[in-house]
Design a protein around this motif. Structure first.
Motif, mmCIF file in Angstrom:
data_model
loop_
_atom_site.group_PDB
_atom_site.id
_atom_site.type_symbol
_atom_site.label_atom_id
_atom_site.label_comp_id
_atom_site.label_asym_id
_atom_site.label_seq_id
_atom_site.Cartn_x
_atom_site.Cartn_y
_atom_site.Cartn_z
ATOM 1 N N LEU A 87 -2.508 9.700 -7.170
ATOM 2 C CA LEU A 87 -1.821 10.012 -7.762
ATOM 3 C C LEU A 87 -2.062 11.314 -8.949
ATOM 4 N N GLN A 132 -3.341 3.794 -6.930
ATOM 5 C CA GLN A 132 -3.085 4.470 -6.397
ATOM 6 C C GLN A 132 -3.917 5.821 -6.253
ATOM 7 N N ARG A 182 0.860 -1.425 0.229
ATOM 8 C CA ARG A 182 0.016 0.047 0.018
ATOM 9 C C ARG A 182 0.900 1.279 -0.322
ATOM 10 N N PHE A 183 0.214 2.466 -0.438
ATOM 11 C CA PHE A 183 1.006 3.314 -1.057
ATOM 12 C C PHE A 183 0.038 4.461 -0.161
ATOM 13 N N LEU A 198 4.677 8.861 -9.059
ATOM 14 C CA LEU A 198 4.887 7.699 -9.874
ATOM 15 C C LEU A 198 6.237 7.684 -11.532
ATOM 16 N N LEU A 230 1.103 8.137 -2.196
ATOM 17 C CA LEU A 230 2.055 7.933 -3.751
ATOM 18 C C LEU A 230 1.022 9.579 -4.533
#
Length: 655
Positions: A358, A355, A325-326, A332, A329
């Protein structure tokens, strides 16, 4: 401000000029970022009359002011401002082989710059990209400034000399300056070249690949309390491995790390990294599950805001990433493997769509022949099927055509958008993109090419900045299976016996293919302006446009044991021609109703300092002269060479 460091005399002279200018304009407080780059090695330690020449004659001897380093939309951000681009890892960027003592010997040479640092009350970032060790006097200056505010130090050529052979560490004595450097509260980011070690067990002949000395030291810095307390950004470039034989893969040399780094009495910590990049140079394997698990054990992934995997991620690495898990984030970078299958591409799309925060995405080597970037994964497991409204920056960047025969039969890799519908689908899925980097196929300016440009403007209503790469590569080649070595490659049906339809030096390409590459690569200011107008986006402010792919010819398979003939490769022979044809331009419109300004920014543009050799030099007996003169037969008045005798073919709507 950026200073290119070469000799001590020039450093002192440039620092004096810079200090005087800042003092004259009362501008010390406005300097926020200082970049130190250069090649301060013996190659550029000029002396005598050359040291008295005007510095403007040497492109690498300048200092200048400009915007702070940025990754906001394009790797050529600095070049847009007329500045050298020092923002990325390059193949020759790394620490030199000097001893730890060399930093003390040269410390007094950096004193003028240390004095300037103390005069900058607003300095927040110091970026160091020189190959030598970071000077002690600059570190002391940063620590003096840290009493009022803590400036951030970014070491782009990080290496501890005390770990290498011939240094003090071989005698068990750590270097005081380097220990002060890795415990500094100012140390914010490090770029490291990791040369992994292959350890072989003599009795069993089992080989293990372990991180090298520098990577091991970085690992101890990250997990040991008191070392690198404010480290937030890490970039690791993997290099070629070296060998070490042992009876036990864990039995590293006694002086592998100094005692201060290996101490088991210190408390352990979990550094909250915000930025992690894994990249490579040379023939390095992909990012695997082992690499992902290694970094998961070192840092808290919950705090990671930027993850840049410019080294390709294999299937096992992708599967491991999907299990993590991010939550924080926002940026990327992801590089796909060569010749992926549809299942792999679906996994990449699933990972990206998971994500949810993002905002910045850079995709490398996305193969459109396998899967569309906007389609949902085939398994239907995607929970994010609606348009992505968080993404503001999208890079789908150029990747060279692969030089080997594809293993998928008749399917060829394609790294560009080939139709207006693909552009439209991309814009429908990412409607909020403001900064876009895209690769579009050229087709000699015909109606289909114009339609692709128009689709760009219609599909991205918020587009402000566009980095457009035009793909001018020759057509792909699919080899028959099995290859019949003795039979010639058939010519296209209904072909006439003309110059264009004759084979060139490497089959199955014809002279017409080379001429098409020349036409598609020819990019002048007029064509750049036409492309900007064809896009016709009212929100578009800035566009840079370049051409790639002209040398990506795939040679016909050779007989077993046959050596390639380098002088028969069309890609190599075309290089000087493309240096003159494939230009790079910035097109800018400051106001919606203002006129469009076009400026060349490539290395061969007027005003740029050129190298001693002529990159556009062509011998009069070059066989490609006939190809060029067939397309552009006239010699212009006042022409200095063939590079003045051409112009781009206009777009279909402008013909």
């Amino acid at each position: 401000m950026t200073l290119n460091i070469t000799t001590a005399a020039r450093l002192q002279r440039h620092t004096g000029k810079c200090t005087a200018l800042l003092q004259r304009h009362s501008a010390f407080r406005h300097v926020r970022c200082m970049m130190l780059v250069g090649y301060n090695t013996h190659r550029y330690h000029m002396s005598g009359y050359e040291d008295e020449l005007d510095d403007i004659q040497f492109d690498f001897l300048r200092w200048q002011f400009g915007p702070a380093p940025s990754f906001d939309w394009d790797v050529n951000h600095h070049r847009l401002q007329g500045l050298p681009d020092n923002s990325e890892f390059t193949w020759n960027l790394g620490a030199d082989r000097s001893r730890a003592q060399a930093a003390y010997d040269a410390d007094t040479l950096w004193t003028p710059l240390a004095e300037l640092l103390l005069l900058l009350p607003g300095l927040t970032n110091l970026v160091y990209g020189c190959p030598s060790q970071f000077p002690p006097c600059l570190l002391r200056a940063l620590h003096d400034k840290a009493r009022s505010h803590r400036p951030r130090l970014h070491l782009h050529t990080f290496e501890l000399r005390m770990l290498e052979d011939g240094s003090a560490a071989s005698d068990g004595i750590p270097d005081p300056h380097e220990l002060a450097l890795i415990t500094s509260p100012c140390l914010d980011s490090v770029w490291l070249v990791d040369r992994k070690i292959r350890v072989t067990v003599d009795s069993q002949q089992i080989t293990h690949t372990l991180p090298g000395r520098q990577a091991q030291a970085l690992k101890e810095m990250i997990k040991t309390e008191g070392l690198a307390p404010n480290l937030r950004k890490v970039r690791v470039m993997q290099g070629p491995t070296s060998r070490f034989s042992s009876t036990d893969p864990r039995a590293l040399p006694r002086t592998w790390l100094p005692e201060e780094l290996e101490s088991r009495d210190r408390k352990k910590q979990t550094v909250a990294l915000e930025h992690l990049e894994l990249t490579c140079y040379g023939s390095i394997p992909s990012v695997t599950d082992a690499d992902t698990q290694y970094w998961q054990g070192l840092t808290n992934m919950d705090t990671l805001r930027e993850l840049h995997l410019t080294q390709s991620v294999d299937e096992r690495g992708l599967h491991e990433l999907q299990s993590l898990r991010f939550p924080a984030l926002t940026a990327l970078t992801f590089r796909c493997v060569d010749f992926p299958d549809a299942c792999y591409m679906d996994g990449v799309k699933q990972f990206i769509r998971n994500q949810l925060r993002l905002e910045w995405l850079r995709m490398l080597a996305w193969d459109w022949s396998v899967s569309s970037f906007t389609d949902n994964p085939k398994d239907g497991s995607s929970t994010h099927q609606r348009p992505n409204r968080t993404l503001r920056t999208l890079h789908l960047e150029y990747s060279i055509c692969l030089p080997s025969s594809p293993p998928r039969g008749a399917i060829l890799s394609r790294f560009y958008l080939a139709s207006p519908s693909e552009v439209t689908q991309l814009g429908a899925f990412h409607p909020c993109v403001e900064h876009l980097c895209l690769v579009v196929r050229r087709s000699k300016g015909d109606c289909n090419e114009v339609a692709r440009y128009k689709a760009l403007g219609a599909s991205f209503p918020r587009l402000k900045r566009l980095s457009l790469t035009l793909d001018a590569s020759p057509p792909g080649v699919v080899w028959p299976r099995p290859v019949v070595w003795s039979s010639p490659v058939p010519r296209p049906e209904n072909s006439t016996d003309s110059f264009e339809n004759h084979y060139c030096r490497v089959r199955p390409y014809t002279n017409g293919h080379i001429m098409d590459v020349m036409v598609n690569s020819a990019l002048d200011g007029r064509l750049a302006r036409q492309i900007f107008k064809a896009i016709a986006s009212p929100s578009l402010e800035t566009m840079i446009v370049r051409v790639k792919g002209g040398t990506d010819f795939i040679p016909f398979p050779r007989l077993p044991g046959e050596r390639p003939l380098m002088n028969q490769m069309p890609g190599l022979a075309l290089t000087p021609w493309l240096n003159g044809l494939a230009r790079e331009w910035r097109v800018e419109r400051l106001l919606p109703d203002a006129d469009v300004k076009v400026r060349e920014i490539s290395r061969n543009a007027e005003g740029w300092v050129r190298q001693g050799d002529n990159p556009m030099g062509v011998h009069e007996m070059d066989p490609l002269v006939k190809h060029f003169r067939t397309l552009w037969p006239e010699t212009r008045s006042g022409s200095k060479g063939w590079f003045d005798d051409w112009e781009s073919w206009p777009l279909a709507s402008e013909a």
